[in-house]
Design a protein around this motif. Sequence first.
Motif, PDB file in Angstrom:
ATOM      1  N   SER A 133       0.838  -1.203   0.000  1.00  0.00           N
ATOM      2  CA  SER A 133       0.000   0.000   0.000  1.00  0.00           C
ATOM      3  C   SER A 133       0.871   1.251   0.000  1.00  0.00           C
ATOM      4  CB  SER A 133      -0.914   0.015   1.235  1.00  0.00           C
ATOM      5  OG  SER A 133      -1.863  -1.013   1.169  1.00  0.00           O
ATOM      6  N   TYR A 160      -7.526  -2.840  -6.587  1.00  0.00           N
ATOM      7  CA  TYR A 160      -8.294  -2.439  -5.404  1.00  0.00           C
ATOM      8  C   TYR A 160      -9.791  -2.532  -5.655  1.00  0.00           C
ATOM      9  CZ  TYR A 160      -4.531  -1.000  -2.323  1.00  0.00           C
ATOM     10  OH  TYR A 160      -3.443  -1.011  -1.478  1.00  0.00           O
ATOM     11  N   ILE A 168      -5.756  -7.423  -0.258  1.00  0.00           N
ATOM     12  CA  ILE A 168      -6.650  -6.267  -0.347  1.00  0.00           C
ATOM     13  C   ILE A 168      -8.000  -6.593   0.296  1.00  0.00           C
ATOM     14  CG2 ILE A 168      -7.908  -4.754  -1.941  1.00  0.00           C
ATOM     15  CD1 ILE A 168      -5.518  -4.908  -3.826  1.00  0.00           C
ATOM     16  N   TYR A 176      -8.786   1.036   2.968  1.00  0.00           N
ATOM     17  CA  TYR A 176      -9.086   0.676   1.577  1.00  0.00           C
ATOM     18  C   TYR A 176      -9.483   1.919   0.776  1.00  0.00           C
ATOM     19  CZ  TYR A 176     -11.859  -1.410  -2.242  1.00  0.00           C
ATOM     20  OH  TYR A 176     -12.392  -1.740  -3.474  1.00  0.00           O
TER      21      TYR A 176
END
Length: 273
Positions: A133, A160, A168, A176
């Motif tokens: 990330s 994503y 994820i 997120y």
Amino acid sequence: MNYEVYNENNVRVIVTDEQLEEALELKDKELPIEIIIAMGASHDKKYMSSLNKAIYYKEQRVRIRGIYSLLSLNDIESIPILREKEKSFSEDDFNAQISEKAILQSVIIRIESGSEGAENAFFNGDYPPIVKSGLLYNYSSNIVLELEDVIFIINSLDAYVNKSEAWIKTMNRADYEDVIIICLEGLLRAAEESVFLNSLEDDLNIKLAEIGARILKMKIESYAKEVIVTFAKALPVKYAYALLEPIMNKCVRGDIRKELENSIQILKQKERG
């Protein structure tokens, strides 16, 4: 030159080259965060020594901006001190609310391996999810974007939105959505600073239009949708309209409506040629 940056109160301020030059003389004093950010925005490697010191400052927020400013300089010579700092943290730091070890690893990957290496690390690398990330949070720096960065952002956004990577699926909702917004802001920067969004291959245009349309249908912070509508005008016309289709002729309000009207006006001008 002037640099628009945020100060410690998160207020936009102007920092000048003259102020940066003066800061070079303050060798034993910790510099304010706006100076640290502006040094990165200058892309001038003469500030590397000051930034090397900044990553050891007392306040974490300023240390992190120092790390990202070194990324913005994008000089391989910063790797040894970044690596030394990264090794000073134990693996437990990955569990911290804000992991400097993860940020440092992400920045080192980008400087060492470039945007293509970052994409490979994201999809194929044996790194903790927080580092993967972090490869996208790198775009919160002032690093000069390349076409490969835009491609990486599009491909990671696709991952994503579709949750195609197992890690994820395990992210909490706030993190997120935050990564999605960081990616969208990266595309907005690309629209403002380059012609990349108007010169992508068709497959990438199609992918971006599909991703953008899906996000416009999602339950997500309205700011994310505002960013999409803003950069849509930088795309080729047919792909821009495909992206905007979920909200065309729909009741949208506020900043989204304002940006939508502006983008449609520009797209119509493009059509008239």
